[in-house]
Write an enzyme that holds these catalytic residues in place. Structure first.
Site, PDB file in Angstrom:
ATOM      1  CB  SER A 101      -0.398   4.684   2.439  1.00  0.00           C
ATOM      2  OG  SER A 101       0.514   4.591   1.391  1.00  0.00           O
ATOM      3  CG  ASP A 240       4.239   2.650   0.960  1.00  0.00           C
ATOM      4  OD1 ASP A 240       4.226   1.524   0.427  1.00  0.00           O
ATOM      5  OD2 ASP A 240       3.291   3.448   0.871  1.00  0.00           O
ATOM      6  CG  ASP A 242      -0.063   0.777   1.377  1.00  0.00           C
ATOM      7  OD1 ASP A 242       0.985   1.394   1.107  1.00  0.00           O
ATOM      8  OD2 ASP A 242      -1.147   0.980   0.798  1.00  0.00           O
ATOM      9  CG  ASP A 244       0.626   2.144  -2.102  1.00  0.00           C
ATOM     10  OD1 ASP A 244       1.583   2.541  -1.420  1.00  0.00           O
ATOM     11  OD2 ASP A 244      -0.507   2.664  -2.050  1.00  0.00           O
TER      12      ASP A 244
END
Length: 448
Positions: A101, A240, A242, A244
């Site tokens: 993440s 960010d 990834d 999400d």
């Protein structure tokens, strides 16, 4: 049972210095295949962000799943929410995301989505952990899983993102700068915005395996903030690694976090009679948002920190909208997990529908000053329950006298205790937070 490997969002750690190593991940792929395919020929999706370790971990997962007799569909670099969406639409048993993440490149992790595009239930995670304790047994050669690539995954997801706002919505009058954090949205987010008509400037869209989230994206938006002002853009969008999470920058260069974006989306849904029930925040959600919703008559409740807990609360309440201050926003009527691109599109739709700027739309919500300090701790429970820390908490709460909040909680992703104080006076809030952090540090030294 206590989970040995799974945290609040899959399994995460420093590559090679934790469970995130080829040997463990191969065994993990096998265990997942055994539990979820249950002896039948299954199908599993694997997506990843842009970390250099993704190649290694992808290969290990692929080998383990194949050994369990499961077929694999490789998506390549794709946002986490895209894997949740594609797991459902491609009718896979499970979707796997290789990502840490918002962390830097030296960390990585493995996240999972069920066939419905939701985080795995606790009982399934426990079953996988139990399977990990068993010896790895490879199926007969005739039953080994096969791997293939899904070449049109980005296009499928781009079309989905666009479908989450009305087809009449056009961004032709907007100049937008999008910061993709050198992560998984680098080839997705700019194309979504361009296809909707925006004048798009790209930032941090050259991943090299090592620069993900480094001085860019939602965790470090300063370069984007300055660029929005210099280029006289209408707004900036920071995702960010990834994809999400999202935060946004208005045309004055002011940063809007997840709480402010949640307010804008909820307020627009309320004004257009589309709000289904109330809104779920977390214990970290700014007190100002709770008060703003109270003024608007919008029901509000708090879940534990972590998108899985926000999601669980949404299902319990039968509501559709929730999120975290970090920019992890769930629009459950659109997708089953937090999605930075989809959330940003809901805000952009609010702007188009109302004819107001991002700066104007946030005005109904006044944030309370909030200070959060991370204190390194190895034994959370002993420190939090120590007499000295509890006395320090009680002292600060008495001084706030109902005009603010105190929260000390262990992080779900790092070996730290997060010390948060919130109130009306910024200096007082900062002073109290530092006092509590010092109490925690003193307790750590005593326990050692």
């Amino acid at each position: 049972m206590t989970r040995k490997y799974f945290g609040t969002d899959g399994i995460r750690g420093e590559v090679g210095k934790s469970s995130i190593n080829p040997e463990f991940v191969l065994k993990l792929g096998w265990a997942v295949g055994r539990v979820l395919a249950n002896g039948h020929k299954g199908k599993v999706l694997i997506g990843k962000d842009t970390r250099v370790s993704g190649y290694m971990l992808e290969s290990a997962l692929e080998a383990g799943l194949s050994a369990a007799g499961v077929d694999i569909l490789l998506l390549g670099p794709m946002p986490t929410p895209a894997i949740a969406y594609l797991t459902r639409t491609l009718r896979a048993q499970v979707g796997i995301v290789i990502s840490a993440s918002h962390n830097l490149y030296h960390d990585n992790g493995i996240k999972f989505f069920s066939a419905e595009g939701r985080k795995l239930p606790d009982e399934v995670e426990l079953a996988i952990e139990q399977q990990l304790e068993q010896p790895l047994v490879t199926v007969d050669s005739a039953k080994l899983g096969k791997a293939s690539r899904v070449d049109d995954a980005p296009g499928r997801y781009i079309e989905f993102c666009k479908s989450t706002i009305p087809s009449s919505t056009r961004l032709t009058h907007m100049k937008i700068i999008v910061d993709c954090a050198n992560g998984a949205t680098y080839h997705i987010a700019p194309n979504v915005l361009r296809e909707l008509g925006a004048d798009v400037m790209e930032l941090s869209v050259e991943p090299d395996g090592f620069n993900i989230n480094k001085h860019c994206g939602s965790t470090d938006p300063e370069v984007l903030r300055r660029l929005v002002i210099a280029e006289k853009a209408d707004l900036g969008i920071a995702l960010d690694g990834d994809g999400d999470r999202v935060i946004m920058i208005d045309h004055h260069g002011e940063i809007l976090d997840g709480d402010q974006l949640l307010f804008i989306i909820a307020n627009h849904l309320l004004n257009t009679n589309q709000l289904h029930g109330g809104v779920v925040g977390t214990v970290m959600t700014n007190l100002g948002l709770e008060l703003a919703f109270k003024k608007l008559g919008i029901p509000f409740t708090r879940a534990k920190v972590g998108d899985r807990y926000v999601l669980d609360m949404l299902y319990q309440q039968g509501w559709h909208l929730g999120g975290e201050s970090s920019g992890h926003i769930i629009c459950l009527d659109k997708i089953t997990t937090g999605d930075g691109i989809v959330s940003a599109l809901q805000v952009l739709h609010s702007m188009c529908d109302s004819g107001k700027s991002l700066h104007e739309l946030k005005q109904g919500f006044q944030k309370f000053p909030q200070t959060m300090i991370n204190v390194a701790v190895s034994n959370h429970e002993k420190v939090l329950n120590s007499k000295s820390v509890q006395q320090a908490i009680q002292s600060v709460e008495q001084k706030l006298n109902g005009t603010g909040r105190v929260l000390l909680r262990p992080s779900g992703t790092e070996p730290v205790i997060r010390v948060m104080v919130e109130g009306e006076d910024a200096k007082q809030v900062s002073d109290f937070a530092h006092q509590l952090a010092e109490a925690v540090e003193a307790s750590v030294r005593e326990i050692k």
